[in-house]
Design a protein around this motif. Structure first.
Motif, PDB file in Angstrom:
ATOM      1  N   GLN A  33     -44.580   4.884  -2.491  1.00  0.00           N
ATOM      2  CA  GLN A  33     -45.309   5.122  -3.736  1.00  0.00           C
ATOM      3  C   GLN A  33     -46.351   6.227  -3.588  1.00  0.00           C
ATOM      4  O   GLN A  33     -46.589   7.006  -4.527  1.00  0.00           O
ATOM      5  CB  GLN A  33     -45.973   3.819  -4.210  1.00  0.00           C
ATOM      6  CG  GLN A  33     -44.992   2.756  -4.656  1.00  0.00           C
ATOM      7  CD  GLN A  33     -44.062   3.225  -5.762  1.00  0.00           C
ATOM      8  OE1 GLN A  33     -44.467   3.951  -6.669  1.00  0.00           O
ATOM      9  NE2 GLN A  33     -42.797   2.804  -5.687  1.00  0.00           N
ATOM     10  N   THR A  34     -46.986   6.305  -2.422  1.00  0.00           N
ATOM     11  CA  THR A  34     -47.952   7.382  -2.178  1.00  0.00           C
ATOM     12  C   THR A  34     -47.268   8.734  -2.246  1.00  0.00           C
ATOM     13  O   THR A  34     -47.776   9.687  -2.850  1.00  0.00           O
ATOM     14  CB  THR A  34     -48.624   7.206  -0.795  1.00  0.00           C
ATOM     15  OG1 THR A  34     -49.379   5.991  -0.799  1.00  0.00           O
ATOM     16  CG2 THR A  34     -49.559   8.374  -0.476  1.00  0.00           C
ATOM     17  N   LEU A  35     -46.088   8.833  -1.637  1.00  0.00           N
ATOM     18  CA  LEU A  35     -45.352  10.097  -1.654  1.00  0.00           C
ATOM     19  C   LEU A  35     -44.867  10.440  -3.061  1.00  0.00           C
ATOM     20  O   LEU A  35     -44.938  11.601  -3.483  1.00  0.00           O
ATOM     21  CB  LEU A  35     -44.168  10.028  -0.700  1.00  0.00           C
ATOM     22  CG  LEU A  35     -44.505  10.226   0.774  1.00  0.00           C
ATOM     23  CD1 LEU A  35     -43.333   9.820   1.651  1.00  0.00           C
ATOM     24  CD2 LEU A  35     -44.893  11.673   1.058  1.00  0.00           C
ATOM     25  N   GLN A  38     -47.867  11.764  -4.919  1.00  0.00           N
ATOM     26  CA  GLN A  38     -48.317  13.072  -4.458  1.00  0.00           C
ATOM     27  C   GLN A  38     -47.305  14.176  -4.753  1.00  0.00           C
ATOM     28  O   GLN A  38     -47.666  15.250  -5.253  1.00  0.00           O
ATOM     29  CB  GLN A  38     -48.603  13.039  -2.956  1.00  0.00           C
ATOM     30  CG  GLN A  38     -49.108  14.373  -2.403  1.00  0.00           C
ATOM     31  CD  GLN A  38     -49.623  14.267  -0.980  1.00  0.00           C
ATOM     32  OE1 GLN A  38     -50.150  13.232  -0.582  1.00  0.00           O
ATOM     33  NE2 GLN A  38     -49.491  15.333  -0.218  1.00  0.00           N
ATOM     34  N   ILE A  39     -46.029  13.920  -4.459  1.00  0.00           N
ATOM     35  CA  ILE A  39     -45.019  14.965  -4.647  1.00  0.00           C
ATOM     36  C   ILE A  39     -44.811  15.251  -6.134  1.00  0.00           C
ATOM     37  O   ILE A  39     -44.681  16.405  -6.547  1.00  0.00           O
ATOM     38  CB  ILE A  39     -43.690  14.579  -3.975  1.00  0.00           C
ATOM     39  CG1 ILE A  39     -43.883  14.389  -2.463  1.00  0.00           C
ATOM     40  CG2 ILE A  39     -42.644  15.657  -4.224  1.00  0.00           C
ATOM     41  CD1 ILE A  39     -42.653  13.824  -1.748  1.00  0.00           C
ATOM     42  N   SER A  40     -44.778  14.196  -6.954  1.00  0.00           N
ATOM     43  CA  SER A  40     -44.566  14.422  -8.389  1.00  0.00           C
ATOM     44  C   SER A  40     -45.751  15.163  -9.006  1.00  0.00           C
ATOM     45  O   SER A  40     -45.569  16.066  -9.831  1.00  0.00           O
ATOM     46  CB  SER A  40     -44.310  13.105  -9.125  1.00  0.00           C
ATOM     47  OG  SER A  40     -45.444  12.267  -9.101  1.00  0.00           O
ATOM     48  N   GLN A  41     -46.977  14.821  -8.582  1.00  0.00           N
ATOM     49  CA  GLN A  41     -48.149  15.545  -9.091  1.00  0.00           C
ATOM     50  C   GLN A  41     -48.126  16.998  -8.647  1.00  0.00           C
ATOM     51  O   GLN A  41     -48.521  17.903  -9.398  1.00  0.00           O
ATOM     52  CB  GLN A  41     -49.433  14.853  -8.637  1.00  0.00           C
ATOM     53  CG  GLN A  41     -49.685  13.537  -9.349  1.00  0.00           C
ATOM     54  CD  GLN A  41     -51.000  12.884  -8.945  1.00  0.00           C
ATOM     55  OE1 GLN A  41     -51.821  13.475  -8.258  1.00  0.00           O
ATOM     56  NE2 GLN A  41     -51.203  11.650  -9.376  1.00  0.00           N
ATOM     57  N   ALA A  87     -38.911  14.383  -4.478  1.00  0.00           N
ATOM     58  CA  ALA A  87     -39.392  13.082  -4.965  1.00  0.00           C
ATOM     59  C   ALA A  87     -38.237  12.162  -5.337  1.00  0.00           C
ATOM     60  O   ALA A  87     -38.309  10.945  -5.134  1.00  0.00           O
ATOM     61  CB  ALA A  87     -40.323  13.277  -6.163  1.00  0.00           C
ATOM     62  N   GLU A  88     -37.153  12.727  -5.865  1.00  0.00           N
ATOM     63  CA  GLU A  88     -35.991  11.910  -6.249  1.00  0.00           C
ATOM     64  C   GLU A  88     -35.389  11.173  -5.060  1.00  0.00           C
ATOM     65  O   GLU A  88     -34.800  10.110  -5.226  1.00  0.00           O
ATOM     66  CB  GLU A  88     -34.930  12.793  -6.911  1.00  0.00           C
ATOM     67  CG  GLU A  88     -35.278  13.187  -8.339  1.00  0.00           C
ATOM     68  CD  GLU A  88     -34.255  14.124  -8.953  1.00  0.00           C
ATOM     69  OE1 GLU A  88     -33.823  13.877 -10.085  1.00  0.00           O
ATOM     70  OE2 GLU A  88     -33.871  15.112  -8.288  1.00  0.00           O
ATOM     71  N   THR A  89     -35.523  11.732  -3.849  1.00  0.00           N
ATOM     72  CA  THR A  89     -34.983  11.051  -2.662  1.00  0.00           C
ATOM     73  C   THR A  89     -35.722   9.752  -2.377  1.00  0.00           C
ATOM     74  O   THR A  89     -35.264   8.951  -1.554  1.00  0.00           O
ATOM     75  CB  THR A  89     -35.066  11.957  -1.415  1.00  0.00           C
ATOM     76  OG1 THR A  89     -36.441  12.188  -1.066  1.00  0.00           O
ATOM     77  CG2 THR A  89     -34.360  13.281  -1.647  1.00  0.00           C
TER      78      THR A  89
END
Length: 316
Positions: A33-35, A38-41, A87-89
């Protein structure tokens, strides 16, 4: 007989030994969830970041500058796509990430809620905003999640090019007329503090930083990166014959760094909360683009379905 390691211990041992975590590996849900956050933002920031520059493509002062800016905006679109794919991964769909952005649930970098008022602002964005981004993003090339780290290698190479382009355009203005020099200084005045704020608050105030450091999602604190940015820019601005808008900026022999003034965190949190100069304008532009592009998505889906049906018929 050696004790059997738990999944959490195996996971942390990989990270401690600089072994990348890959999508099929077990990972704590909090890490996932952290990733995703962060990645989506980060992806949202690249896509929103196209907007302050996009309206200057048709108004660039020369064909050379137009081509450079067009290439830069296209690069930012590509960065967003790399990052959405990374992020999709982690198990989130792109549509879900878009919905989080359009609804205001997901954040993006505060810096992209400021207006680009003159051509000099475009150069200042390249020098300061992309310079701050590079400072943040180069360590991410070594973050513990494989798809994110690999995406960042390419992103950082292109961001470095953008930063050089921005500084070069400011250097040209610095050798121009008094009006151009004044425009240059005013752009630096507008973008300096938002760029310094862009690193975020001190890690002591962040509930995520300590854990992210342990997981090696991030390698340096916000304040360490901010200080490095200030030290570099305080020297580079001299080449432009300009000054940074901070009366407290001065070299400290004892620390080997530049001291700088107090950051207006009230302004930062106002922007993050949606009350910045262009928050509404930026999100409205993204929502409108999404709504107006529905026919393209429908056509692409229909084409893919027909192609799949045709292939199935041929196979039969």
């Amino acid at each position: 007989m050696a004790a059997t390691l738990t999944l959490e211990e195996v996971f942390q041992d990989k990270i401690d030994n600089e072994i990348r975590i890959e999508p099929k590996d077990w990972m704590p849900e909090a890490y996932r969830q952290t990733l995703i956050r962060q990645i989506s933002q980060h992806a949202h920031s690249e896509i929103i970041g196209m907007l302050p520059e996009g309206n200057w493509i048709t108004r660039a002062p020369s064909l050379k500058r137009k081509a450079i800016l067009l290439a830069k905006v296209q690069d930012e679109a590509g960065h967003g796509l790399y990052l959405y794919a990374a992020a999709e991964t982690l198990g989130i769909s792109r549509d879900e990430m878009y919905d989080q952005l359009h609804s205001g649930k997901a954040k993006y970098s505060s810096i992209f809620n400021y207006p680009t008022l003159t051509w000099a602002d475009i150069g200042a964005v390249g020098w300061l905003v992309d310079g701050a981004a590079i400072m943040n993003q180069v360590p991410l090339c070594r973050n513990s999640y494989g798809p994110y780290a690999r995406a960042m290698v390419r992103v950082c190479k292109e961001e470095s090019f953008h930063q050089r382009q921005g500084f070069e355009s400011l250097l040209v203005l610095s050798k121009g007329s008094p009006a151009q020099k004044r425009m240059l200084q005013e752009a630096i005045n507008r973008w300096w503090w938002p760029s310094v704020m862009m690193f975020g608050p001190s890690d002591d105030a962040s509930p995520h930083s300590a854990q992210s450091m342990k997981w090696k999602i991030k390698r340096f604190s916000n304040d360490e990166l901010r200080q490095k940015f200030v030290d570099i820019c305080a020297e580079q601005v001299k080449i432009l014959g300009c000054t940074l808008p901070d009366p407290d900026l001065k070299w400290n022999e004892a620390t080997g760094h530049y001291d700088f003034g107090e950051i207006n965190w009230k302004e930062f949190w106002e922007v993050v909360s949606g009350n910045g100069p262009c928050n509404k304008q930026r999100l409205d532009a993204r929502r409108n683009a999404w709504d107006e592009g529905q026919w393209v998505r429908d056509a692409a889906s229909a084409h893919a379905a027909k192609r799949k049906q045709r292939m199935a018929t041929s196979a039969a």
